[in-house]
Design a protein around this motif. Structure first.
Motif, PDB file in Angstrom:
ATOM      1  N   MET A   1      -2.059  40.419  18.072  1.00 14.64           N
ATOM      2  CA  MET A   1      -1.463  39.564  19.105  1.00 14.64           C
ATOM      3  C   MET A   1      -2.504  38.591  19.648  1.00 14.64           C
ATOM      4  SD  MET A   1       1.536  39.263  19.820  1.00 14.64           S
ATOM      5  CE  MET A   1       2.019  37.793  20.684  1.00 14.64           C
ATOM      6  N   THR A   2      -3.676  39.156  19.966  1.00 11.36           N
ATOM      7  CA  THR A   2      -4.763  38.311  20.450  1.00 11.36           C
ATOM      8  C   THR A   2      -5.163  37.298  19.390  1.00 11.36           C
ATOM      9  OG1 THR A   2      -5.535  40.274  21.577  1.00 11.36           O
ATOM     10  CG2 THR A   2      -6.989  38.382  21.608  1.00 11.36           C
ATOM     11  N   LEU A   3      -5.212  37.773  18.122  1.00 12.64           N
ATOM     12  CA  LEU A   3      -5.594  36.877  17.029  1.00 12.64           C
ATOM     13  C   LEU A   3      -4.604  35.726  16.914  1.00 12.64           C
ATOM     14  CD1 LEU A   3      -6.864  39.196  14.152  1.00 12.64           C
ATOM     15  CD2 LEU A   3      -8.179  37.613  15.550  1.00 12.64           C
ATOM     16  N   LEU A   4      -3.317  36.058  17.057  1.00 14.18           N
ATOM     17  CA  LEU A   4      -2.291  35.025  16.951  1.00 14.18           C
ATOM     18  C   LEU A   4      -2.439  34.013  18.096  1.00 14.18           C
ATOM     19  CD1 LEU A   4       0.211  34.134  15.345  1.00 14.18           C
ATOM     20  CD2 LEU A   4       1.594  35.398  16.991  1.00 14.18           C
ATOM     21  N   GLN A   5      -2.688  34.527  19.304  1.00  9.16           N
ATOM     22  CA  GLN A   5      -2.876  33.630  20.447  1.00  9.16           C
ATOM     23  C   GLN A   5      -4.089  32.732  20.275  1.00  9.16           C
ATOM     24  OE1 GLN A   5      -2.988  35.950  24.012  1.00  9.16           O
ATOM     25  NE2 GLN A   5      -0.816  35.646  24.417  1.00  9.16           N
ATOM     26  N   LEU A   6      -5.183  33.339  19.772  1.00  9.14           N
ATOM     27  CA  LEU A   6      -6.395  32.557  19.491  1.00  9.14           C
ATOM     28  C   LEU A   6      -6.076  31.440  18.509  1.00  9.14           C
ATOM     29  CD1 LEU A   6      -9.422  34.940  18.825  1.00  9.14           C
ATOM     30  CD2 LEU A   6      -9.413  32.941  20.300  1.00  9.14           C
ATOM     31  N   PHE A   7      -5.377  31.827  17.416  1.00  6.60           N
ATOM     32  CA  PHE A   7      -5.040  30.870  16.375  1.00  6.60           C
ATOM     33  C   PHE A   7      -4.213  29.722  16.955  1.00  6.60           C
ATOM     34  CE2 PHE A   7      -2.058  29.510  13.015  1.00  6.60           C
ATOM     35  CZ  PHE A   7      -2.975  28.994  12.117  1.00  6.60           C
ATOM     36  N   LEU A   8      -3.170  30.066  17.695  1.00  7.39           N
ATOM     37  CA  LEU A   8      -2.277  29.030  18.229  1.00  7.39           C
ATOM     38  C   LEU A   8      -2.997  28.138  19.233  1.00  7.39           C
ATOM     39  CD1 LEU A   8       1.050  31.033  18.611  1.00  7.39           C
ATOM     40  CD2 LEU A   8       0.428  29.354  16.865  1.00  7.39           C
ATOM     41  N   SER A   9      -3.862  28.728  20.066  1.00  7.87           N
ATOM     42  CA  SER A   9      -4.604  27.925  21.032  1.00  7.87           C
ATOM     43  C   SER A   9      -5.488  26.906  20.329  1.00  7.87           C
ATOM     44  CB  SER A   9      -5.506  28.818  21.883  1.00  7.87           C
ATOM     45  OG  SER A   9      -4.754  29.460  22.849  1.00  7.87           O
ATOM     46  N   PHE A  10      -6.180  27.352  19.283  1.00  6.83           N
ATOM     47  CA  PHE A  10      -7.103  26.433  18.624  1.00  6.83           C
ATOM     48  C   PHE A  10      -6.376  25.448  17.710  1.00  6.83           C
ATOM     49  CE2 PHE A  10     -10.264  29.016  20.570  1.00  6.83           C
ATOM     50  CZ  PHE A  10     -11.270  28.101  20.840  1.00  6.83           C
ATOM     51  N   VAL A  11      -5.191  25.797  17.238  1.00  7.30           N
ATOM     52  CA  VAL A  11      -4.374  24.795  16.548  1.00  7.30           C
ATOM     53  C   VAL A  11      -4.056  23.657  17.531  1.00  7.30           C
ATOM     54  CG1 VAL A  11      -2.088  24.313  15.599  1.00  7.30           C
ATOM     55  CG2 VAL A  11      -3.368  26.279  14.780  1.00  7.30           C
ATOM     56  N   GLN A  12      -3.691  24.017  18.758  1.00  4.29           N
ATOM     57  CA  GLN A  12      -3.401  22.979  19.758  1.00  4.29           C
ATOM     58  C   GLN A  12      -4.631  22.134  20.040  1.00  4.29           C
ATOM     59  OE1 GLN A  12      -1.283  24.010  23.370  1.00  4.29           O
ATOM     60  NE2 GLN A  12      -0.515  25.846  22.365  1.00  4.29           N
ATOM     61  N   ILE A  13      -5.797  22.803  20.151  1.00  7.91           N
ATOM     62  CA  ILE A  13      -7.027  22.061  20.422  1.00  7.91           C
ATOM     63  C   ILE A  13      -7.306  21.086  19.280  1.00  7.91           C
ATOM     64  CG2 ILE A  13      -9.543  22.321  20.629  1.00  7.91           C
ATOM     65  CD1 ILE A  13      -8.906  24.979  22.179  1.00  7.91           C
ATOM     66  N   GLY A  14      -7.127  21.557  18.038  1.00  6.59           N
ATOM     67  CA  GLY A  14      -7.364  20.691  16.888  1.00  6.59           C
ATOM     68  C   GLY A  14      -6.352  19.558  16.800  1.00  6.59           C
ATOM     69  N   LEU A  15      -5.115  19.863  17.155  1.00  4.29           N
ATOM     70  CA  LEU A  15      -4.033  18.884  16.988  1.00  4.29           C
ATOM     71  C   LEU A  15      -4.096  17.780  18.041  1.00  4.29           C
ATOM     72  CD1 LEU A  15      -1.471  18.174  15.425  1.00  4.29           C
ATOM     73  CD2 LEU A  15      -0.200  19.709  16.919  1.00  4.29           C
ATOM     74  N   PHE A  16      -4.499  18.140  19.267  1.00  2.70           N
ATOM     75  CA  PHE A  16      -4.385  17.165  20.350  1.00  2.70           C
ATOM     76  C   PHE A  16      -5.713  16.561  20.783  1.00  2.70           C
ATOM     77  CE2 PHE A  16      -0.461  19.630  20.738  1.00  2.70           C
ATOM     78  CZ  PHE A  16       0.434  18.601  20.654  1.00  2.70           C
ATOM     79  N   SER A  17      -6.812  16.908  20.135  1.00  2.67           N
ATOM     80  CA  SER A  17      -8.072  16.249  20.489  1.00  2.67           C
ATOM     81  C   SER A  17      -8.250  15.034  19.595  1.00  2.67           C
ATOM     82  CB  SER A  17      -9.248  17.210  20.367  1.00  2.67           C
ATOM     83  OG  SER A  17      -9.358  17.706  19.071  1.00  2.67           O
ATOM     84  N   VAL A  18      -7.836  13.889  20.101  1.00  4.03           N
ATOM     85  CA  VAL A  18      -7.924  12.643  19.345  1.00  4.03           C
ATOM     86  C   VAL A  18      -9.094  11.841  19.867  1.00  4.03           C
ATOM     87  CG1 VAL A  18      -6.690  10.581  18.607  1.00  4.03           C
ATOM     88  CG2 VAL A  18      -5.434  12.660  19.141  1.00  4.03           C
ATOM     89  N   GLY A  19     -10.011  11.470  18.988  1.00  6.16           N
ATOM     90  CA  GLY A  19     -11.105  10.608  19.419  1.00  6.16           C
ATOM     91  C   GLY A  19     -12.452  11.298  19.505  1.00  6.16           C
ATOM     92  N   GLY A  20     -12.601  12.405  18.787  1.00  7.91           N
ATOM     93  CA  GLY A  20     -13.932  12.974  18.646  1.00  7.91           C
ATOM     94  C   GLY A  20     -14.312  13.993  19.687  1.00  7.91           C
TER      95      GLY A  20
END
Lengths: 190, 188
Positions: B1-20
């Motif tokens: 569960m924690t792993l899934l939450q970690l994964f989803l959180s960092f997918v969001q970080i990767g997806l929405f950090s535009v511009g370096g």
């Protein structure tokens, strides 16, 4: 043929590993090093293409270094090249941060280390505010009303109202899309 | 569960950090401190200092640091994979059409509006760090609980960066030395 391809992938992997391990200072610096290696030294990519890749890496979501590694790897060796290139790019920071995390657990309680980290965090805040002030001034100088409004609204939303960052990004993207549609309509009439 | 939450959180970080790099900072802070409480505000500032000092993208550094703390080595790998997955998908799609992509007015316009929003987010993240330094993370902002040594250190660093464009890593190292010196004098 097979062997030369394997050799090319190895060269790609170790080049990325070296560039990633020794490049401090963020995405743009690493792209400069990639250009030196793959354009000037190995001649795998021509200069114009590297510039296009840089623009693409910069404007796509995610870390610039990872994006550039994907593009360079793809160009140099297709899907396998992409995988090798990305691995070469992320292994050094993962290893370094893992080592530091272990030390962090051990040393965060140490008074002297804590003082140095506390002092450094003042420096980080200064670096981040310095960069954002410079970027913000550029937005102000461009004198685009909509962009100024987006900047002010985004700041108020995150700082005063604690709106989730993801929503702010999505709203700003929607404003940009709306403006493009408006411009297209006006262009059509003219 | 924690792993899934970690994964989803960092997918969001990767997806929405535009511009370096710096664009990822407010997102990492939002996910790890505010949404999931994986790090305290102080630990997040330590992470920002460490990420700035070491090579590699801030998002990858953050993913490794947070992933290891929350779920060991699998956590670090899952979080890192999460933060590069959006790039892998989006950038390889764009690579196929990149000659057309640069002239697309819609994307140009979206990116042009994203930039000022990202600037505001980075500024707010910096301001939150400054408040943490100046008032020790207390919600009460008043002169009597101000941490003057931290404020002075910040002000000196900010002035040096604005005025002489000092190297950021050098500036941070000097601040670290300054923190140690002030602390040994019992002022920090």
């Amino acid at each position: 043929m097979e062997q030369s391809r394997g050799k090319r992938l190895l060269t790609l992997f170790f080049s990325m590993l070296a560039i990633s391990a020794f490049t401090f200072g963020g995405g743009f610096v690493i792209v400069t090093f990639m250009k030196r290696k793959f354009v000037d030294e190995l001649h795998w990519i021509d200069e114009q293409e590297m510039l296009d890749m840089t623009a693409l890496a910069q404007s796509s979501p995610g870390a610039i270094a990872v994006n550039a590694a994907i593009l360079v790897g793809w160009k140099a060796g297709g899907l396998a090249g992409m995988a090798v290139s990305v691995l070469g790019t992320i292994i050094p920071p993962m290893v370094i941060l893992s080592v530091i995390s272990v030390f962090y657990q051990l040393f965060a309680a140490n008074r002297y280390v804590a003082l140095v980290l506390k002092g450094m965090s003042c420096g980080v805040a200064a670096v981040i505010l310095d960069i954002s002030v410079s970027l913000g001034l550029k937005v102000v100088q461009a004198r685009q009303g909509v962009h100024l409004a987006v900047m002010a609204a985004a700041f108020a939303a995150t700082f005063f109202f604690g709106v989730n960052v993801v929503w702010i990004i999505l709203c700003a993207a929607a404003v940009g899309a709306g403006m493009a549609l408006l411009n297209r309509k006006e262009g059509g009439k003219a | 569960m924690t792993l899934l939450q970690l994964f989803l959180s960092f997918v969001q970080i990767g997806l929405f950090s535009v511009g370096g790099g710096y664009a990822a900072i407010p997102l990492i802070r939002n996910q790890t401190v505010e949404v999931h409480h994986w790090l305290t505000a102080g630990q997040f500032m330590d992470l920002a200092a460490i990420a700035e000092m070491t090579p590699g993208p801030i998002a990858v550094n953050g993913a490794t640091f947070v992933g290891l703390r929350i779920a060991g080595v699998p956590g670090a790998v899952i979080a890192t994979f999460g933060c590069i997955l959006p790039s892998l998908i989006i950038v390889s799609l764009l690579a196929c059409v990149y000659r057309k992509y640069r002239e697309l007015p819609m994307l140009q316009s979206v990116l042009a509006s994203l930039r000022p929003a990202v600037v505001a987010l980075i500024f707010a993240a910096g301001l939150n760090m400054l408040l943490q330094i100046a008032f020790g993370g207390q919600s009460r902002i008043a002169p009597d609980n101000a941490q003057w040594a931290g404020i002075a250190l910040f002000a000196a660093a900010f002035a040096a960066l604005r005025k002489w464009k000092t190297n950021p890593i050098l500036t941070m190292l000097l601040c670290g030395a300054g923190g140690l010196a002030l602390g040994l004098l019992g002022l920090f």
